[in-house]
Enzyme design. Structure first.
Site: not given
Ligand code: GLU
Length: 603
Positions: A110, A422, A440, A442, A464, A483-484, A504
């Site tokens: 990350r 991503t 990603t 972002e 984020d 992050s997600s 996403g």
């Molecule tokens: N920055 C996002 C994350 O780490 C991912 C970006 C995306 O998938 O739109 O969760």
């Protein structure tokens, strides 16, 4: 017909309706609907969003490389053909299943905040009221938003520890691709088009991606000799050059003085990343988040990603309901409400584990989960549009006497829009090693800033962070933004292995949940589980659904239960692979979303 079969038919039918009726609205629909989004074989398989990258990965497997070698080669190729979603200017999380030890390793690559970052990172110095800079375009297209990239070291670390090939070998096919060029497809062109104003603000980005001042036409050839030279530099000088050498200097200089055009269309704020920040960067090998859902061992990415924990928590909440035996609308109702509660906890408690003592044990404690499960409403909450679930208090369930952990924090319940950037790739080799890797920049197009002369875009991952203090995910020096991303590996009770994930933004979590529930509860095949319509609830008034879904019988059933549905152009662009106990792999990419992906396998 059992309910399981019913929902299967209904959702697959719905998928078809959504695709036929609304397919034209999917980016790239009608263009590269490649029949190669499903492939089967016992010699290894690769699935990614891009056919050229998938082919490169498969060639690595064919010539004896393992899953990690192939994953890195595929990712490097995506840095060329899918440079607005992935590349060495960004970060990501890699899960690796090692059959010899039956273990899952996770690598945290990350991005990290520079040493000068404080909670007021995006504060507008000209605002007397202490307001933050506007999100678009000022925050996202700034040097302030750029985190120290983790991707190059993630590749080098994965190869060194678990691969069989050198970084130089793994970059070679992508170098050839960048030098010889590739055909511009609709996804590539539309991503530039969407970013045209931002890209035109930077001389380096304009020169690379807006040749002749415009979006390169679909069907034209595109070359990126600068990224080829940068990859070659990494191949000869080693990854050290990126963090301590010439490339490090170029990155720091670009962040501190973005290469803006003479009259930029908006104010571009510089950041103050130094070569010292790059020098300090490290990839972290972390334990996965492991949970058991209906007999499946689910491995996910831990903090600083909220992905693995929130997926695990939602599934554990759902374990109290026999979704497969319910009427479809009822099953989806529980999915929506479990997501809502899990997101309320995620938003309140999760952040970089180096900075935040997140109550993971409490969040996944059976008694806490039982308490939260009892709070799930049997119909949509009254006044759902304005409803926000309140975070629970997992702290007493931690069996941790630490006094600082007896009160839940008071934090705002912010809503995050789902992004469409991503990328996720999935690889297995013939020996059963598997890689599930999400990477990603972002935003699609990251910060929009190409490092001049080096051919790659810098991320804007620091957007984020949450800006309302106090919050566990507030910007701090050296911290990684929450992050997600949720690359997932699951071991099924019948001995098969599943690896999957998606891009996403925060919808990554709900897309992974859609796929998991489709597979485990509704008995879908992996191809059906990925193609089926998606819905996404992230503790907001609305539940996001694929276009067309709200007009279906199932959609009206949810609406009549009080749910509020809003359609999204794209919820995820997943890939996945399932390997059965006999070693037969089925690799799957999207048939339509993001122009359709590509899966290939060796016989
Ligand atoms: N920055 C996002 C994350 O780490 C991912 C970006 C995306 O998938 O739109 O969760």
């Amino acid at each position: 017909m059992s309910q399981r079969r019913w929902i299967r038919r209904l959702l697959i039918g719905l998928g078809l309706v959504c695709l036929l009726a609304f397919g034209a609205w999917f980016p790239g629909m009608g263009r590269s609907q490649t029949p190669s989004h499903i492939a089967m074989g016992t010699g290894g398989a690769v699935a990614s969003v891009d056919e050229r990258a998938t082919q490169i990965g498969l060639e690595v497997l064919r010539t004896g490389g393992n899953a990690v070698d192939a994953a890195v080669a595929t990712a490097a190729a995506l840095g060329v053909t899918d440079p607005f979603s992935a590349g060495i200017g960004g970060g990501g999380f890699m899960l690796i299943y090692r059959p010899e030890s039956d273990t899952v390793i996770t690598l945290d690559g990350r991005e990290e905040a520079p040493a000068t970052v404080k909670p007021d990172l995006f504060r507008d110095p000209d605002s007397d009221a202490g307001e933050n800079l506007p999100f678009f375009p000022n925050r996202i297209s700034s040097g302030l938003a750029v985190g120290v990239p983790g991707t190059p070291l993630n590749w080098a670390t994965a190869l060194e520890r678990y691969g069989t090939r050198s970084l130089a070998d793994s970059l070679e096919p992508a170098i050839a691709l960048a030098e010889s060029g590739f055909t511009v497809d609709e996804t590539f062109a539309s991503q530039i088009e969407r970013n045209q104003e931002r890209f035109a603000a930077f001389t380096s980005t304009r020169d690379l991606y807006l040749p002749e001042g415009d979006v390169p036409p679909v069907g034209s050839q595109f070359r990126n000799p600068d990224i080829a030279a940068t990859y070659r530099r990494l191949a000869t000088e080693g990854v050290n050059d990126f963090y301590r050498g010439e490339i490090a200097q170029a990155i720091a200089q670009t962040v501190q003085a973005p290469p803006v055009v003479e009259v930029p269309p908006f104010t571009v704020w510089p950041g103050d990343m130094t070569t010292g920040d790059l020098d300090r960067y490290e990839v972290r090998v972390r334990l996965p988040v492991k949970s058991i859902y209906r007999g499946y061992q689910i491995y996910g990415m831990g903090l600083p990603s909220s992905g693995g924990i929130t997926v695990a928590q939602t599934l554990k909440l759902l374990e109290g309901f026999d979704l497969g035996e319910m009427e479809p609308a009822a099953a989806l109702h529980w999915l929506i409400e479990a997501e809502r509660l899990a997101f309320s906890d995620r938003n309140a408690y999760l952040g970089d584990p180096e900075y935040v003592d997140a109550p993971l044990a409490g969040l996944l404690n059976d008694d806490y989960l039982a308490e939260r499960r009892s709070q799930l409403p049997s119909t949509a909450p009254v006044d759902v549009a304005n409803f926000r679930a309140i975070a629970g208090n997992p702290l007493p369930y931690q069996r941790d006497p630490s006094p600082s952990l007896t009160q839940p924090p008071e934090v705002s319940q912010t809503y995050e829009p789902g992004g469409i950037s991503t990328t996720h790739l999935t690889v297995v080799d013939g020996d059963g090693m598997a890689v599930s890797y999400t990477l990603t920049l972002e935003s699609t197009g990251g910060s929009g800033i190409v490092v001049p002369g080096y051919g790659f875009i810098l991320n804007n991952e620091l957007t984020d962070f949450n800006l309302d203090v106090p919050h566990p995910n507030v910007p701090e020096a050296g911290k990684r933004p929450r992050s997600s991303m949720a690359p997932t590996i699951a071991l099924a009770p019948d001995g098969s292995l599943l690896a999957f994930g998606s891009p996403g933004g925060s919808t990554i979590i709900t897309t992974v949940l859609n796929i998991a529930v489709n597979l485990i509860d509704f008995d879908f095949g992996l191809d059906e589980a990925i193609a089926a319509p998606r819905l996404s609830q992230r503790n907001s008034g609305i539940t996001l659904v694929d276009q067309g879904f709200e007009l279906t019988e199932l959609g009206s059933s949810l609406l009549s239960q009080g749910h509020q549905l809003t359609t999204a152009k794209e919820i995820g662009a997943a890939t996945g692979i399932i390997v059965n106990s006999e070693g037969m792999a089925m690799a799957v990419a999207e048939p339509v979303r993001r122009g359709g992906g590509s899966a290939l396998a060796l016989p």
